[in-house]
Design a protein around this motif. Sequence first.
Motif, PDB file in Angstrom:
ATOM      1  N   ARG A 166       8.358  17.499  -9.306  1.00  0.00           N
ATOM      2  CA  ARG A 166       7.706  16.515  -8.440  1.00  0.00           C
ATOM      3  C   ARG A 166       8.583  16.135  -7.259  1.00  0.00           C
ATOM      4  O   ARG A 166       8.094  15.630  -6.254  1.00  0.00           O
ATOM      5  CB  ARG A 166       7.338  15.257  -9.250  1.00  0.00           C
ATOM      6  N   PRO A 189       6.724  12.116 -14.553  1.00  0.00           N
ATOM      7  CA  PRO A 189       7.136  13.206 -15.431  1.00  0.00           C
ATOM      8  C   PRO A 189       7.547  14.431 -14.634  1.00  0.00           C
ATOM      9  O   PRO A 189       7.095  14.614 -13.491  1.00  0.00           O
ATOM     10  CB  PRO A 189       5.868  13.489 -16.257  1.00  0.00           C
ATOM     11  N   ASP A 190       8.421  15.244 -15.226  1.00  0.00           N
ATOM     12  CA  ASP A 190       8.786  16.509 -14.618  1.00  0.00           C
ATOM     13  C   ASP A 190       9.353  16.319 -13.215  1.00  0.00           C
ATOM     14  O   ASP A 190       8.896  16.931 -12.246  1.00  0.00           O
ATOM     15  CB  ASP A 190       7.543  17.420 -14.582  1.00  0.00           C
ATOM     16  N   SER A 205       7.294  17.551  -4.150  1.00  0.00           N
ATOM     17  CA  SER A 205       5.917  17.276  -3.727  1.00  0.00           C
ATOM     18  C   SER A 205       5.893  16.365  -2.507  1.00  0.00           C
ATOM     19  O   SER A 205       6.861  15.662  -2.222  1.00  0.00           O
ATOM     20  CB  SER A 205       5.152  16.596  -4.867  1.00  0.00           C
ATOM     21  N   TYR A 206       4.754  16.381  -1.851  1.00  0.00           N
ATOM     22  CA  TYR A 206       4.537  15.474  -0.722  1.00  0.00           C
ATOM     23  C   TYR A 206       3.658  14.315  -1.191  1.00  0.00           C
ATOM     24  O   TYR A 206       2.901  14.459  -2.161  1.00  0.00           O
ATOM     25  CB  TYR A 206       3.869  16.217   0.434  1.00  0.00           C
ATOM     26  N   MET A 239       1.115   6.854  -8.809  1.00  0.00           N
ATOM     27  CA  MET A 239       2.325   7.679  -8.764  1.00  0.00           C
ATOM     28  C   MET A 239       3.116   7.389  -7.498  1.00  0.00           C
ATOM     29  O   MET A 239       4.342   7.350  -7.495  1.00  0.00           O
ATOM     30  CB  MET A 239       1.952   9.167  -8.801  1.00  0.00           C
ATOM     31  N   MET A 242       7.643   4.540  -4.606  1.00  0.00           N
ATOM     32  CA  MET A 242       8.124   3.406  -3.815  1.00  0.00           C
ATOM     33  C   MET A 242       9.124   2.572  -4.611  1.00  0.00           C
ATOM     34  O   MET A 242      10.131   2.107  -4.079  1.00  0.00           O
ATOM     35  CB  MET A 242       6.956   2.501  -3.390  1.00  0.00           C
ATOM     36  N   GLU A 293       0.067  14.608  -2.444  1.00  0.00           N
ATOM     37  CA  GLU A 293      -0.230  15.271  -3.710  1.00  0.00           C
ATOM     38  C   GLU A 293      -0.168  14.294  -4.883  1.00  0.00           C
ATOM     39  O   GLU A 293      -0.392  14.682  -6.020  1.00  0.00           O
ATOM     40  CB  GLU A 293       0.764  16.415  -3.937  1.00  0.00           C
ATOM     41  N   PHE A 294       0.144  13.036  -4.586  1.00  0.00           N
ATOM     42  CA  PHE A 294       0.282  12.024  -5.630  1.00  0.00           C
ATOM     43  C   PHE A 294      -0.891  11.057  -5.599  1.00  0.00           C
ATOM     44  O   PHE A 294      -1.464  10.788  -4.555  1.00  0.00           O
ATOM     45  CB  PHE A 294       1.570  11.221  -5.405  1.00  0.00           C
ATOM     46  N   SER A 295      -1.191  10.487  -6.762  1.00  0.00           N
ATOM     47  CA  SER A 295      -2.189   9.416  -6.822  1.00  0.00           C
ATOM     48  C   SER A 295      -1.543   8.103  -6.382  1.00  0.00           C
ATOM     49  O   SER A 295      -0.328   8.015  -6.244  1.00  0.00           O
ATOM     50  CB  SER A 295      -2.694   9.273  -8.243  1.00  0.00           C
ATOM     51  N   ASP A 323       0.817  -1.206   0.000  1.00  0.00           N
ATOM     52  CA  ASP A 323       0.000   0.000   0.000  1.00  0.00           C
ATOM     53  C   ASP A 323       0.853   1.259   0.000  1.00  0.00           C
ATOM     54  O   ASP A 323       1.380   1.653   1.037  1.00  0.00           O
ATOM     55  CB  ASP A 323      -0.907  -0.006   1.240  1.00  0.00           C
TER      56      ASP A 323
END
Lengths: 329, 298
Positions: free
Chosen positions: A149, A144-145, A152-153, A161, A166, A156-158, A100
């Motif tokens: 990214r 990407p990018d 980011s925390y 992603m 991981m 903020e990711f799906s 998970d």
Amino acid sequence: MAHPPLLTVDALHTHFQRGSETIYAVNGVSFSVQPGEAVGVVGESGSGKSVTMLSLLGLVRGRVTVRVARAQFKTWDLTRLSRRQLEDVRGRDIGVVFQDPMTSLNPVMRVGDQVMEAMLAHQYAPPRAAFQRTLDLFREVGIPDGATRFRSYPHEFSGGMRQRVMLAVAIACEPELLIADEPTTALDVTVQMQILSVLQALRARRRMSVVMITHDFGVATNFCDRIVVLYAGRVVESAAVSDFLARPAHPYTRGLKGSILEIGSRGRQLNPIAGAPPTLTAAPSACTFAPRCPYALPRCDQELPLLRPFNPGHEVACHRAEEVVDHVG
Amino acid sequence: MMEVPATGAPARGAAIATRASATRRAWSRYRANPLAVVGLIWVFLFFLLGIIGPWVAPHGYAQTNYLMANHPPTWAYPMGTDSLGHDMFSEILFSIRFALEIAIFASLAAFTLGTVLGLWAGLQGGLVDTALMRVVDFFFAFPAYFLDLILVTKFGRGMGPIIFALAITGWAGYARLIRGLVLGMRDGEMVEAARALGSSPLHTAARYLFPNVVSNMLIALAFGIPGDLTVQAALSVVGMGLNPPLPSFGNMIAAAGGNILGYPWLLYWPAGIFAVTLLSFLFVADGLQEALNPKGGY
């Protein structure tokens, strides 16, 4: 095979103490992983898939006894390593991806830092190089990018992603073995395929061995070279994927295959395995599958079937494997 | 998942904006609580007075003027004088400084000790956990104020001994809090994943566990500071606080109680300022609670 195996496990036992009861979670599991090979460890919930791998890495917690005759990774005896040495092996020589990604990442650390962390903790690369490498890894796992990214925390990711992050963390130190513990179970089906193809590409590029723990036959047979089937903490069958699909020799494996619904099989009867898995509160002294087995003989209730060579590269733990494999049913 | 921007420059701004907005959201929650805002202003003022107090005080804290004893407020003594002729205004300014120094250093010491021991207990479990938590139980069961009195009696009534005593009786709460929070995460997947990466227990505690509970701990610290202010004053009330002539709110309030009809300014100024200060600290802590941990109490 010509090469010595990367990982050899012989007679692994893991028992948990719960109150006055002992839970016999893993009862003598033996298997090996060749360099570059992908091994699928399949079995239902509670069959000891995850506990097997966690035991090898020294990650099981609580009141637990782990016994193993041999656990050799490369030239190291995993049972002889100190806690400190084992920490060094984990994450550097053996990478792990968990089920998970929502809960496995640290919610208060930037995702890029989490990838760098893996390299810095093992002194794999100095900070500047680790940063560059993180960006490369993000590109490789399909984020990407990466420069943006990086900051980011996880929230903020799906899910997909996050699982890519991981993966980047797990392979950051170029481990020779990657243990993927149900890496796609928490994701929806389209994302599962993306993650698997990323994993496949990573593996092909670096000839990395993978142990894929899953209960999804589709995932296992598509991704792996060899399948190890666990039942009640024992290996019941180990075979190359082609043998596994064409000539399953253990009644349990046949039962599992009979209980899968495939697209385009309208009208076919599903044949679920009758009964439920055993409770694991006693060490096995006879075939643990016998109570549910359509082929069971009196002998099966008395004598524990050992894992034995059946065909080249095909091992099975059943007294009647020869009859089972030829039985059309 | 969020839209992935095509170019680097605006995207970088966007990522920073999301981070900033997390802080801004917390601040907007804080601002929504008017008491917390008023409290914060007063606390800020209190700190300011504590810092500049010794330089703006018209008189020294030990400076007496017997000719002007028990004098009502005048231009030279804006808050009047006490029975020894101390300038009450200067006394209060110095009291603010000493009270803050004691409360902050004592709270920080208790916070640090409690955090380290609680993390250790929670992460290690087993015998270490059991032993440490029984010690914590002892500190909870034993009246803290009484233990403070004993420690101050033993080690003296200076700044250092009082800070020490307050830290000794204060750490257990932080330890119990963080230990409980750690227990909730210890067997979770984040810690398992960290361990699988080869993170040592110390590293796991510092990089994974503590950062995830820091907001809860800060809220506890915000409640701890006014608590230590109160206990420090309460020690003075029974004559076991800061040794005179070092001024303290507790001393002033206790001394003024006997003269309340004759010289009311001796009670009103210190008691009023002290009460407002305590309330302000509590409002700030309450506001922080809502801002940092909106889902529930700690």
